[in-house]
Design an enzyme around this catalytic site. Structure first.
Site, PDB file in Angstrom:
ATOM      1  N   ALA A  55       1.752   1.553  11.626  1.00  0.00           N
ATOM      2  CA  ALA A  55       1.766   0.329  10.823  1.00  0.00           C
ATOM      3  C   ALA A  55       2.227   0.615   9.400  1.00  0.00           C
ATOM      4  CB  ALA A  55       0.388  -0.306  10.816  1.00  0.00           C
ATOM      5  N   CYS A  56       3.238   1.431   9.266  1.00  0.00           N
ATOM      6  CA  CYS A  56       3.745   1.862   7.968  1.00  0.00           C
ATOM      7  C   CYS A  56       5.154   1.305   7.766  1.00  0.00           C
ATOM      8  CB  CYS A  56       3.773   3.399   7.926  1.00  0.00           C
ATOM      9  SG  CYS A  56       4.497   4.134   6.445  1.00  0.00           S
TER      10      CYS A  56
END
Length: 199
Positions: free
Chosen positions: A80-81
């Site tokens: 989730a970057c």
């Protein structure tokens, strides 16, 4: 520092001279600390990272045995970057150079703003379904701090081209490891996996 530069005869003589005017107890402590520091540096320069035990994401032991003898790009990854799309290039170079003895190894880590919160099953599913990842993924570990995994204790002393060593700065920092298990290069998280300096 190249192997063989540690504690040559002249260096041992300098240590003796430095201790000469102190009590035997102080001399012993000084030499013990010097030896420990030397031994730690020697380990960092001689031990293959492929000898470090780390499980796969599915729990199988000794994942690094699978890539021993290959050139390996070790990358701490997160789902989730803002840099998560680098998975595309990582998979591409993994497939492109596999026949020449190259592999990517992804290392899930949740230490950077909680961007890898999932279970092992969730991480594996995300990587496979979203990016078609086929390269090995390790168990989720800490790369910084007191609980830093031994793998990253071996990787982080190496500096990048800007001279930055030590703690991992963010997700997708990269380390290039040669066939003998020596760390030969380090790259900033924002450096693309397929950048000329990497491949």
């Amino acid at each position: 520092m190249p192997r063989g530069r540690f504690l040559r005869f002249g260096q041992r003589e300098q240590v003796r001279c430095a201790c000469h005017n102190h009590s035997p107890w102080v001399q012993g402590v000084f030499l013990s600390v010097s030896f420990i520091n030397w031994y730690e540096r020697w380990l960092n320069t001689t031990m293959s990272i492929y000898q470090i035990p780390i499980a796969s994401l599915q729990g199988s032991p000794a994942l690094l045995n699978l890539v021993e003898g290959k050139v390996t790009l070790v990358v701490n990854v997160a789902s989730a970057c803002g840099l998560t799309p680098q998975y595309t290039a990582l998979e591409q170079i993994h497939e492109q150079f596999a026949a020449r003895g190259f592999s990517v190894v992804g290392v899930p880590c949740n230490q950077f703003m909680g961007q890898e919160p999932g279970t092992s099953e969730e991480i594996a599913s995300f990587c496979s379904s979203t990016y078609g990842v086929t390269f090995p993924l390790t168990e989720k570990i800490d790369v910084n701090g007191d609980a830093r995994h031994a793998l990253y204790s071996a990787l982080t002393p190496v500096a990048d081209a800007e001279g930055v060593d030590g703690d991992i700065r963010w997700n997708f920092e990269k380390f290039l490891v040669n066939r003998d298990g020596a760390v030969v290069a380090r790259f900033h998280p924002k450096t693309s996996p397929d950048a000329p300096e990497v491949i």
